[in-house]
Design an enzyme around this catalytic site. Structure first.
Site, PDB file in Angstrom:
ATOM      1  N   GLU A   1       1.167  -1.256  -0.027  1.00 48.20           N
ATOM      2  CA  GLU A   1       0.125  -0.037  -0.138  1.00 48.20           C
ATOM      3  C   GLU A   1       0.479   1.575  -0.046  1.00 48.20           C
ATOM      4  O   GLU A   1       0.499   1.909  -0.900  1.00 48.20           O
ATOM      5  CB  GLU A   1      -0.510   0.109   1.247  1.00 48.20           C
ATOM      6  CG  GLU A   1      -1.703  -1.224   0.928  1.00 48.20           C
ATOM      7  CD  GLU A   1      -1.067  -2.377   2.183  1.00 48.20           C
ATOM      8  OE1 GLU A   1      -1.891  -3.798   2.614  1.00 48.20           O
ATOM      9  OE2 GLU A   1      -0.533  -2.412   2.031  1.00 48.20           O
TER      10      GLU A   1
ATOM     11  N   CYS B   1      -2.602  -2.664   7.612  1.00 41.99           N
ATOM     12  CA  CYS B   1      -2.432  -3.123   8.957  1.00 41.99           C
ATOM     13  C   CYS B   1      -2.183  -0.762   9.296  1.00 41.99           C
ATOM     14  O   CYS B   1      -2.722   0.048   8.466  1.00 41.99           O
ATOM     15  CB  CYS B   1      -0.384  -2.703   8.680  1.00 41.99           C
ATOM     16  SG  CYS B   1       0.620  -1.630   8.284  1.00 41.99           S
TER      17      CYS B   1
END
Length: 147
Positions: free
Chosen positions: A54, A82
């Protein structure tokens, strides 16, 4: 249906991670129906704890758009981002996040923390969970091979 199409693009990235011995997580960023950035986990290769799919995709999209504001973009990830990645999603003003596999140990979107929907933050992207069986199977296979 469009979300599934872009999640499958993220899955292609996750498969690359798998082939390099990285945890198989892939991400793409989409703007106006077009993939503008793609990445897969590279923590081992780069020896960088921040080299999550990401974050790498956010960096690539920001360079491509010449802006840290990704307001009209949607991030697709094979696994729930996360808390570190959720923070970057908030900071980059991404419009939405679509993911497939929940992460009960590190999930920053819904499983462990709900950072993206916390009323105390200044930006709250939409969140959508879309099941992609292949993403879960790839993770299961990867961790099975480690044992």
């Amino acid at each position: 249906m469009e979300h599934l199409t872009f999640l499958k693009e993220a899955l292609k990235e996750a498969k690359k991670a798998f082939s390099y011995g990285e945890v198989p997580i892939g991400s793409v960023i989409v703007k106006n129906g077009e993939v503008i950035a793609r990445a897969f986990n590279r923590k081992e290769f780069l020896q960088d704890p921040t080299a999550h799919a990401e974050l790498l995709a956010i960096r690539e999209a920001s360079l491509k758009l010449n802006s840290w504001r990704l307001e009209d973009c949607v991030l697709y990830s094979t696994v729930e981002p996360c808390f570190m990645c959720a923070g970057a999603i908030i900071q980059s003003r991404i419009k939405g996040v679509v993911y497939s596999v929940p992460d009960p140990k590190f999930g920053g979107v819904e499983s462990l923390y709900s950072l993206l929907s916390d009323s105390r933050v200044n930006h709250r992207p939409f969140v959508l969970k879309v099941e992609l069986k292949e993403a879960k199977e790839l993770l299961t296979e990867f961790f099975k091979l480690l044992r």
